[in-house]
Design an enzyme around this catalytic site. Sequence first.
Site, PDB file in Angstrom:
ATOM      1  N   ASN A  85     -68.602  20.304  -7.283  1.00 14.83           N
ATOM      2  CA  ASN A  85     -67.439  20.219  -8.186  1.00 14.83           C
ATOM      3  C   ASN A  85     -67.781  20.252  -9.675  1.00 14.83           C
ATOM      4  O   ASN A  85     -66.970  20.684 -10.471  1.00 14.83           O
ATOM      5  CB  ASN A  85     -66.536  19.027  -7.827  1.00 14.83           C
ATOM      6  CG  ASN A  85     -67.235  17.706  -7.871  1.00 14.83           C
ATOM      7  OD1 ASN A  85     -68.464  17.642  -7.937  1.00 14.83           O
ATOM      8  ND2 ASN A  85     -66.469  16.631  -7.830  1.00 14.83           N
ATOM      9  N   GLU A 123     -74.199   8.409  -5.860  1.00 19.30           N
ATOM     10  CA  GLU A 123     -72.907   8.601  -6.544  1.00 19.30           C
ATOM     11  C   GLU A 123     -71.975   9.202  -5.511  1.00 19.30           C
ATOM     12  O   GLU A 123     -72.038  10.400  -5.226  1.00 19.30           O
ATOM     13  CB  GLU A 123     -73.082   9.550  -7.738  1.00 19.30           C
ATOM     14  CG  GLU A 123     -73.989   9.026  -8.834  1.00 19.30           C
ATOM     15  CD  GLU A 123     -73.354   7.921  -9.656  1.00 19.30           C
ATOM     16  OE1 GLU A 123     -72.134   7.683  -9.536  1.00 19.30           O
ATOM     17  OE2 GLU A 123     -74.089   7.274 -10.408  1.00 19.30           O
ATOM     18  N   CYS A 161     -64.556  13.157  -8.479  1.00 16.95           N
ATOM     19  CA  CYS A 161     -64.720  11.859  -7.812  1.00 16.95           C
ATOM     20  C   CYS A 161     -63.930  10.775  -8.538  1.00 16.95           C
ATOM     21  O   CYS A 161     -63.510   9.799  -7.936  1.00 16.95           O
ATOM     22  CB  CYS A 161     -66.188  11.496  -7.765  1.00 16.95           C
ATOM     23  SG  CYS A 161     -66.963  11.629  -9.380  1.00 16.95           S
ATOM     24  N   GLU A 189     -75.767   6.521 -13.489  1.00 17.53           N
ATOM     25  CA  GLU A 189     -76.319   7.704 -14.157  1.00 17.53           C
ATOM     26  C   GLU A 189     -75.827   7.714 -15.595  1.00 17.53           C
ATOM     27  O   GLU A 189     -74.687   7.322 -15.867  1.00 17.53           O
ATOM     28  CB  GLU A 189     -75.882   8.970 -13.423  1.00 17.53           C
ATOM     29  CG  GLU A 189     -76.560   9.080 -12.051  1.00 17.53           C
ATOM     30  CD  GLU A 189     -76.360  10.428 -11.370  1.00 17.53           C
ATOM     31  OE1 GLU A 189     -75.253  10.980 -11.466  1.00 17.53           O
ATOM     32  OE2 GLU A 189     -77.320  10.905 -10.735  1.00 17.53           O
TER      33      GLU A 189
HETATM   34  P1  NAD Z   1     -70.848  16.628   0.378  1.00 16.53           P
HETATM   35  O1  NAD Z   1     -71.310  15.254   0.664  1.00 16.53           O
HETATM   36  O2  NAD Z   1     -70.282  17.427   1.481  1.00 16.53           O
HETATM   37  O3  NAD Z   1     -72.052  17.487  -0.199  1.00 16.53           O
HETATM   38  C1  NAD Z   1     -72.833  17.047  -1.282  1.00 16.53           C
HETATM   39  C2  NAD Z   1     -74.218  17.617  -1.138  1.00 16.53           C
HETATM   40  O4  NAD Z   1     -74.813  17.098   0.048  1.00 16.53           O
HETATM   41  C3  NAD Z   1     -74.258  19.142  -1.013  1.00 16.53           C
HETATM   42  O5  NAD Z   1     -75.370  19.626  -1.720  1.00 16.53           O
HETATM   43  C4  NAD Z   1     -74.449  19.339   0.472  1.00 16.53           C
HETATM   44  O6  NAD Z   1     -75.115  20.536   0.804  1.00 16.53           O
HETATM   45  C5  NAD Z   1     -75.331  18.149   0.826  1.00 16.53           C
HETATM   46  N1  NAD Z   1     -75.288  17.767   2.229  1.00 16.53           N
HETATM   47  C6  NAD Z   1     -74.292  17.961   3.130  1.00 16.53           C
HETATM   48  N2  NAD Z   1     -74.660  17.492   4.332  1.00 16.53           N
HETATM   49  C7  NAD Z   1     -75.923  17.001   4.206  1.00 16.53           C
HETATM   50  C8  NAD Z   1     -76.837  16.376   5.100  1.00 16.53           C
HETATM   51  N3  NAD Z   1     -76.549  16.183   6.379  1.00 16.53           N
HETATM   52  N4  NAD Z   1     -78.023  15.988   4.622  1.00 16.53           N
HETATM   53  C9  NAD Z   1     -78.323  16.175   3.321  1.00 16.53           C
HETATM   54  N5  NAD Z   1     -77.511  16.765   2.428  1.00 16.53           N
HETATM   55  C10 NAD Z   1     -76.317  17.165   2.859  1.00 16.53           C
HETATM   56  O7  NAD Z   1     -69.849  16.507  -0.841  1.00 16.53           O
HETATM   57  P2  NAD Z   1     -69.105  17.694  -1.623  1.00 16.53           P
HETATM   58  O8  NAD Z   1     -67.970  18.156  -0.792  1.00 16.53           O
HETATM   59  O9  NAD Z   1     -70.074  18.721  -2.110  1.00 16.53           O
HETATM   60  O10 NAD Z   1     -68.597  16.927  -2.910  1.00 16.53           O
HETATM   61  C11 NAD Z   1     -67.434  16.189  -2.937  1.00 16.53           C
HETATM   62  C12 NAD Z   1     -67.742  14.713  -2.807  1.00 16.53           C
HETATM   63  O11 NAD Z   1     -68.644  14.330  -3.828  1.00 16.53           O
HETATM   64  C13 NAD Z   1     -66.520  13.867  -3.017  1.00 16.53           C
HETATM   65  O12 NAD Z   1     -66.511  12.809  -2.094  1.00 16.53           O
HETATM   66  C14 NAD Z   1     -66.697  13.334  -4.425  1.00 16.53           C
HETATM   67  O13 NAD Z   1     -66.024  12.145  -4.695  1.00 16.53           O
HETATM   68  C15 NAD Z   1     -68.163  13.166  -4.487  1.00 16.53           C
HETATM   69  N6  NAD Z   1     -68.614  13.152  -5.877  1.00 16.53           N
HETATM   70  C16 NAD Z   1     -69.031  11.960  -6.384  1.00 16.53           C
HETATM   71  C17 NAD Z   1     -69.440  11.890  -7.710  1.00 16.53           C
HETATM   72  C18 NAD Z   1     -69.900  10.594  -8.292  1.00 16.53           C
HETATM   73  O14 NAD Z   1     -70.502  10.638  -9.353  1.00 16.53           O
HETATM   74  N7  NAD Z   1     -69.663   9.461  -7.674  1.00 16.53           N
HETATM   75  C19 NAD Z   1     -69.398  13.034  -8.508  1.00 16.53           C
HETATM   76  C20 NAD Z   1     -68.947  14.225  -7.955  1.00 16.53           C
HETATM   77  C21 NAD Z   1     -68.567  14.264  -6.626  1.00 16.53           C
END
Ligand code: NAD
Length: 485
Positions: free
Chosen positions: A158, A257, A291, A465
């Site tokens: 995102n 995060e 997020c 962070e």
């Molecule tokens: P996601 O958890 O699906 O993916 C995030 C990352 O994890 C990607 O690079 C993905 O390839 C990887 N991933 C997926 N499955 C994995 C596994 N089994 N093992 C290791 N890595 C794996 O999340 P998303 O859809 O890309 O992002 C949206 C989410 O991120 C939302 O829940 C949002 O709130 C959160 N987010 C949090 C913050 C924060 O700072 N707290 C910031 C941005 C987004």
Amino acid sequence: MTTPAAVSKLNTDLFIDGQWVPARSGATFDVVNPATEEVLAVVADGAAADATAALDAAVAVQAEWAATAPRERGEILRRAFELITERADEIASIMTAEMGKPLAEAKGEVAYGAEFFRWFSEEAVRISGDQLLAPDGKTRYFVQRQPVGPCVLVTPWNFPLAMGTRKIGPAVAAGCTMVFKPAELTPLTSLALVEILAEAGLPDGVLNVVNTTDPGEVVTAWMTDPRARKVSFTGSTPVGKHLLKQAADNVMRTSMELGGNAPFLVFDDADLDVAIGGAMAAKMRNMGEACVAANRIYVQSGVAEEFSNRLAEKMGALTVGDGATEGVGVGPLIEQKALDKVVQLVDDAVEGGAEVKVGGDRPAGDGFFYNPTVLSNVSSESDLMSTEIFGPVAAVVPFDTEEEAIALANATPFGLAGYLFTTDLNRAFRVSDAMEVGMVGLNTGIVSNPAAPFGGIKQSGLGREGGSEGIDEFLEVKLIAMPQP
Ligand code: NAD
């Protein structure tokens, strides 16, 4: 569609030990523009063997990198900050093409993302220690900080630039080497970033990048290797929990995060112009795919109707379309699955009695678009209130008392950001203190800044962070004890 020139120029291989290399298997995957559903680029698809080669490279140069002068590391970051800033238009065009956000927002993210490098270029030379004498006066203790070692970085789609720079900045400043897996939906901005860091003088092997369609395989190869000493993850809570379990077996340091479900509280003593402006920022930034997006908007009964109507007017006036087109305020969602989820959440809420003030549907044609939507009188029981919406949908629920607002705000396992609008100073601090979140927006819809600690409590994560806290996540404390002569 014309592919932006900056995308066509990119090297799309893996980046290991300072070299661009194809995946060992030769596999590749397509990156799709969510506004047109057309293929933008073809990227190397790494697997476990590539991941191990990347970690080998990071491990090989860790000691040498840790020994570089802090000023040298800071200046690499500073040069990278300047290069990103010079190429802001190019990077923004890549980001809009792969992720969908309007160009003006992409430029905003480029400035915000670059700022992490400037901030941590200044932090690199401020890593401090301590010195103390034992209470019996017989031993002197020196407390030093050292880089934690090779780090695993995993980021979401995102904020394709800022989620990377927020981790790479402090890791470089601290003297850590890295293996980095960007999100498979948006790998291109990270590839542009790697080119810039190499040009800024980052030595070979310090940052290694493996894109993949099988994140489980690549990241597990790192998480089960005892040479990796830390994982810094931004993404969903379920994947974060999985990585925490893997980290436990290796006793790795973790920064998490994770997801949010931000409450947005508007009291009837609030300045409604400020609250509406805050809601537009906290809801519509990034098409709601943030997020920290306002997910549950609770408005005190006396002003709830007026607030909903005014918000609907503002949101309904936004232009939906390809983010690369001038004047567009709302781009597409990231993929079909995300669009389907938003459609289902809104349809369910409407079946449960919510009133559609504006939107509630999607425009015809290609691309994963959803119209800006305001729903009022949403039931607290509706899925919309317990799920991260990740779309341009504002759900407004009335409340009566302050106690009720606080209880509603905290009725979630998440605790990332929360927002509060009031002109009563006592209430402002009372409610801020009571909100179970890592960050409060007090009469503002924007909380994040590279100079301030970003992060959540409860199931929204561990660690911070940015700020002066950000670099600590990449440092270990070392004690040296010396008897007094
Ligand atoms: P996601 O958890 O699906 O993916 C995030 C990352 O994890 C990607 O690079 C993905 O390839 C990887 N991933 C997926 N499955 C994995 C596994 N089994 N093992 C290791 N890595 C794996 O999340 P998303 O859809 O890309 O992002 C949206 C989410 O991120 C939302 O829940 C949002 O709130 C959160 N987010 C949090 C913050 C924060 O700072 N707290 C910031 C941005 C987004």
